[in-house]
Design an enzyme around this catalytic site. Structure first.
Site, PDB file in Angstrom:
ATOM      1  N   TYR A 141       6.893  21.922 -26.034  1.00  0.00           N
ATOM      2  CA  TYR A 141       7.537  21.198 -25.260  1.00  0.00           C
ATOM      3  C   TYR A 141       6.797  20.638 -23.960  1.00  0.00           C
ATOM      4  CZ  TYR A 141      12.229  22.150 -26.659  1.00  0.00           C
ATOM      5  OH  TYR A 141      13.473  22.271 -27.720  1.00  0.00           O
ATOM      6  N   LYS A 190       4.493  31.253 -36.698  1.00  0.00           N
ATOM      7  CA  LYS A 190       4.194  30.685 -37.836  1.00  0.00           C
ATOM      8  C   LYS A 190       2.598  31.006 -38.160  1.00  0.00           C
ATOM      9  CE  LYS A 190       4.919  27.903 -41.697  1.00  0.00           C
ATOM     10  NZ  LYS A 190       5.586  28.259 -42.627  1.00  0.00           N
ATOM     11  N   ASP A 223      10.187  30.427 -40.934  1.00  0.00           N
ATOM     12  CA  ASP A 223      11.164  29.907 -42.133  1.00  0.00           C
ATOM     13  C   ASP A 223      11.571  31.284 -42.580  1.00  0.00           C
ATOM     14  OD1 ASP A 223       8.405  31.220 -42.892  1.00  0.00           O
ATOM     15  OD2 ASP A 223       8.101  29.606 -44.356  1.00  0.00           O
ATOM     16  N   ASP A 247      14.561  27.076 -29.887  1.00  0.00           N
ATOM     17  CA  ASP A 247      15.616  26.261 -29.874  1.00  0.00           C
ATOM     18  C   ASP A 247      16.166  26.059 -31.114  1.00  0.00           C
ATOM     19  OD1 ASP A 247      16.686  23.939 -28.692  1.00  0.00           O
ATOM     20  OD2 ASP A 247      15.532  22.518 -29.861  1.00  0.00           O
ATOM     21  N   ASP A 251      20.393  27.659 -32.149  1.00  0.00           N
ATOM     22  CA  ASP A 251      21.131  26.726 -32.710  1.00  0.00           C
ATOM     23  C   ASP A 251      21.634  27.471 -33.869  1.00  0.00           C
ATOM     24  OD1 ASP A 251      21.296  25.085 -30.557  1.00  0.00           O
ATOM     25  OD2 ASP A 251      21.666  23.277 -31.876  1.00  0.00           O
TER      26      ASP A 251
HETATM   27  C1  IPM Z   1      18.477  23.839 -25.242  1.00  0.00           C
HETATM   28  C2  IPM Z   1      18.611  22.290 -25.362  1.00  0.00           C
HETATM   29  C3  IPM Z   1      17.105  21.586 -24.591  1.00  0.00           C
HETATM   30  C4  IPM Z   1      16.110  22.197 -25.156  1.00  0.00           C
HETATM   31  C5  IPM Z   1      17.279  20.020 -24.551  1.00  0.00           C
HETATM   32  C6  IPM Z   1      18.744  19.600 -24.032  1.00  0.00           C
HETATM   33  C7  IPM Z   1      16.129  19.620 -23.685  1.00  0.00           C
HETATM   34  O1  IPM Z   1      18.511  21.905 -26.505  1.00  0.00           O
HETATM   35  O2  IPM Z   1      18.646  24.112 -24.068  1.00  0.00           O
HETATM   36  O3  IPM Z   1      18.356  24.357 -26.161  1.00  0.00           O
HETATM   37  O4  IPM Z   1      15.716  21.633 -26.418  1.00  0.00           O
HETATM   38  O5  IPM Z   1      15.557  23.029 -24.762  1.00  0.00           O
HETATM   39 MN    MN Z   2      18.506  23.591 -28.363  1.00  0.00          MN
END
Ligand code: IPM
Ligand code: MN
Length: 356
Positions: A141, A190, A223, A247, A251
């Site tokens: 990032y 990884k 993975d 990240d 999710d």
């Molecule tokens: C999160 C979001 C952010 C990230 C984005 C909005 C920049 O997806 O907080 O997980 O990728 O960190």
């Molecule tokens: Mn995110």
């Protein structure tokens, strides 16, 4: 106690859900005799519109001075033009970096009442209780990036880079948390391909074996972790990983409890205010329609009270009420399945009333 909590509603559903969390915080302040000052500041797309900057100076300065920060969400199609000179997300990345919020804590716990909202089988997800610790101010990032001409058009690159110190400090946050939980720590990398992951693995291994020999420790490739998360999520306690892997995995993990709308997160540094937010995004498609689930933000407010202000009983009271509301079958649209549901405000009303 007197505390200043900077509110950053942001874009999309951000303002609606932060409004409900503010009401909850006001109620808790009243119940326990605290004074919370809660000034609001712009961040994200709305800040680009008004100030040409997704993180205006006044917002950053106010956050530095606050005791804690509660954020809604940023972003939306209006600001998605890839050639735009700045984006809402840049505001979020910058505040994390400026405030040194290197550890992002994302607890993922299934609620028994909601197991049917999960796309996965109840026998697999029931009892899942994982704390992800995602490194937040380094890695790909923030590594060097660029674009240049190429015979086929252009080429572009990002760099995943970590230093020993960056790895040590986030592993310590995760290991400390594991000690207070079930004593298990998993580091995800990884290392079979990436040099940066080989450093990560080496440093994590050393920190754990020298400072936390009491923990049950293992390493998993990212993975494979993506697979284990949906085949045997109950096996994990604390999971520490880099920015991008974290990240993606968080999710994925958000589907275990069934909805992104229930998951809070805390971003903390070694000093200064922490930043608390739901892990979901700004959901522009449902913004302004009283459809958003405010519970993730309300639970983020509970984390804020516990972690930044040391108000344990107050945080417990919010979490208990959220649990009781879910137990009694109240649902917002995202977790209702084919059943009936209530709006953002009505969910806020229920929580506030039950806190009385
Ligand atoms: C999160 C979001 C952010 C990230 C984005 C909005 C920049 O997806 O907080 O997980 O990728 O960190
Ligand atoms: Mn995110």
């Amino acid at each position: 106690m007197k505390a200043t909590i900077a509110l950053l509603p942001g874009d999309g559903i951000g303002p609606e859900i932060v409004t409900q969390a503010r009401r909850v915080l006001e109620k808790v302040a009243q119940n326990y005799g605290h004074t919370f000052e809660m000034p609001e500041f712009p961040i994200g797309g709305n800040a680009i519109d008004s100030f040409g900057n997704p993180l205006p100076d006044q917002t950053l300065e106010a956050c530095r001075k606050a005791d804690a920060i509660l954020l809604g969400a940023v972003g939306g199609p209006k600001w998605d033009d890839p050639s735009a000179k700045t984006r809402p997300e840049a505001g979020l990345l910058r505040i994390r970096k400026e405030l040194g919020l290197f550890a992002n804590l994302r607890p993922t716990k299934t609620w028994d009442e909601l197991l049917d909202a999960s796309p996965l089988k109840r026998e697999i997800v029931g009892g899942t209780d994982i704390l992800f610790v995602r490194e937040l101010t380094g890695g790909i990032y923030f590594g060097e990036s660029g674009r240049q001409a190429h015979q086929s058009g252009e080429q572009a690159w990002n760099t995943m880079i970590y230093s020993t110190g960056e790895i040590e400090r986030v592993v310590r946050v995760a290991a400390d948390a594991a000690r207070k939980r079930r004593g298990k720590l998993t580091s995800v990398d990884k290392a079979n391909v990436l040099e940066v992951s080989r450093l990560w693995r080496q440093v994590a291994q050393r920190v754990v074996s020298t400072e936390y020999p009491d923990l049950q420790y293992n390493v998993v490739l990212v993975d494979a972790m993506a697979m284990h998360l949906i085949s045997k999520p109950r096996e994990f306690d604390v999971v520490v990983t880099g920015n991008l892997f974290g990240d993606i995995l968080t999710d994925e993990a958000s589907m275990l409890p069934g909805s992104l709308g229930l998951l809070p997160s805390a971003s903390i540094g070694s000093s200064g205010p922490g930043l608390f937010e739901p892990i979901h995004g700004s959901a522009p498609d449902i913004a302004g329609q009283n459809l958003a689930n405010p519970l993730a933000t309300i639970l983020a407010a509970a984390m804020l009270l516990r972690q930044s202000l040391n108000l344990t009983a107050e945080a417990d009271s919010i979490e208990a009420v959220v649990g009781s509301v879910l137990k009694d079958g109240h649902r917002t649209k995202d977790i209702a399945g084919s059943g009936s549901w209530i709006g953002t405000r009505e969910m806020g009303d229920l929580i506030v009333n039950r806190l009385s």
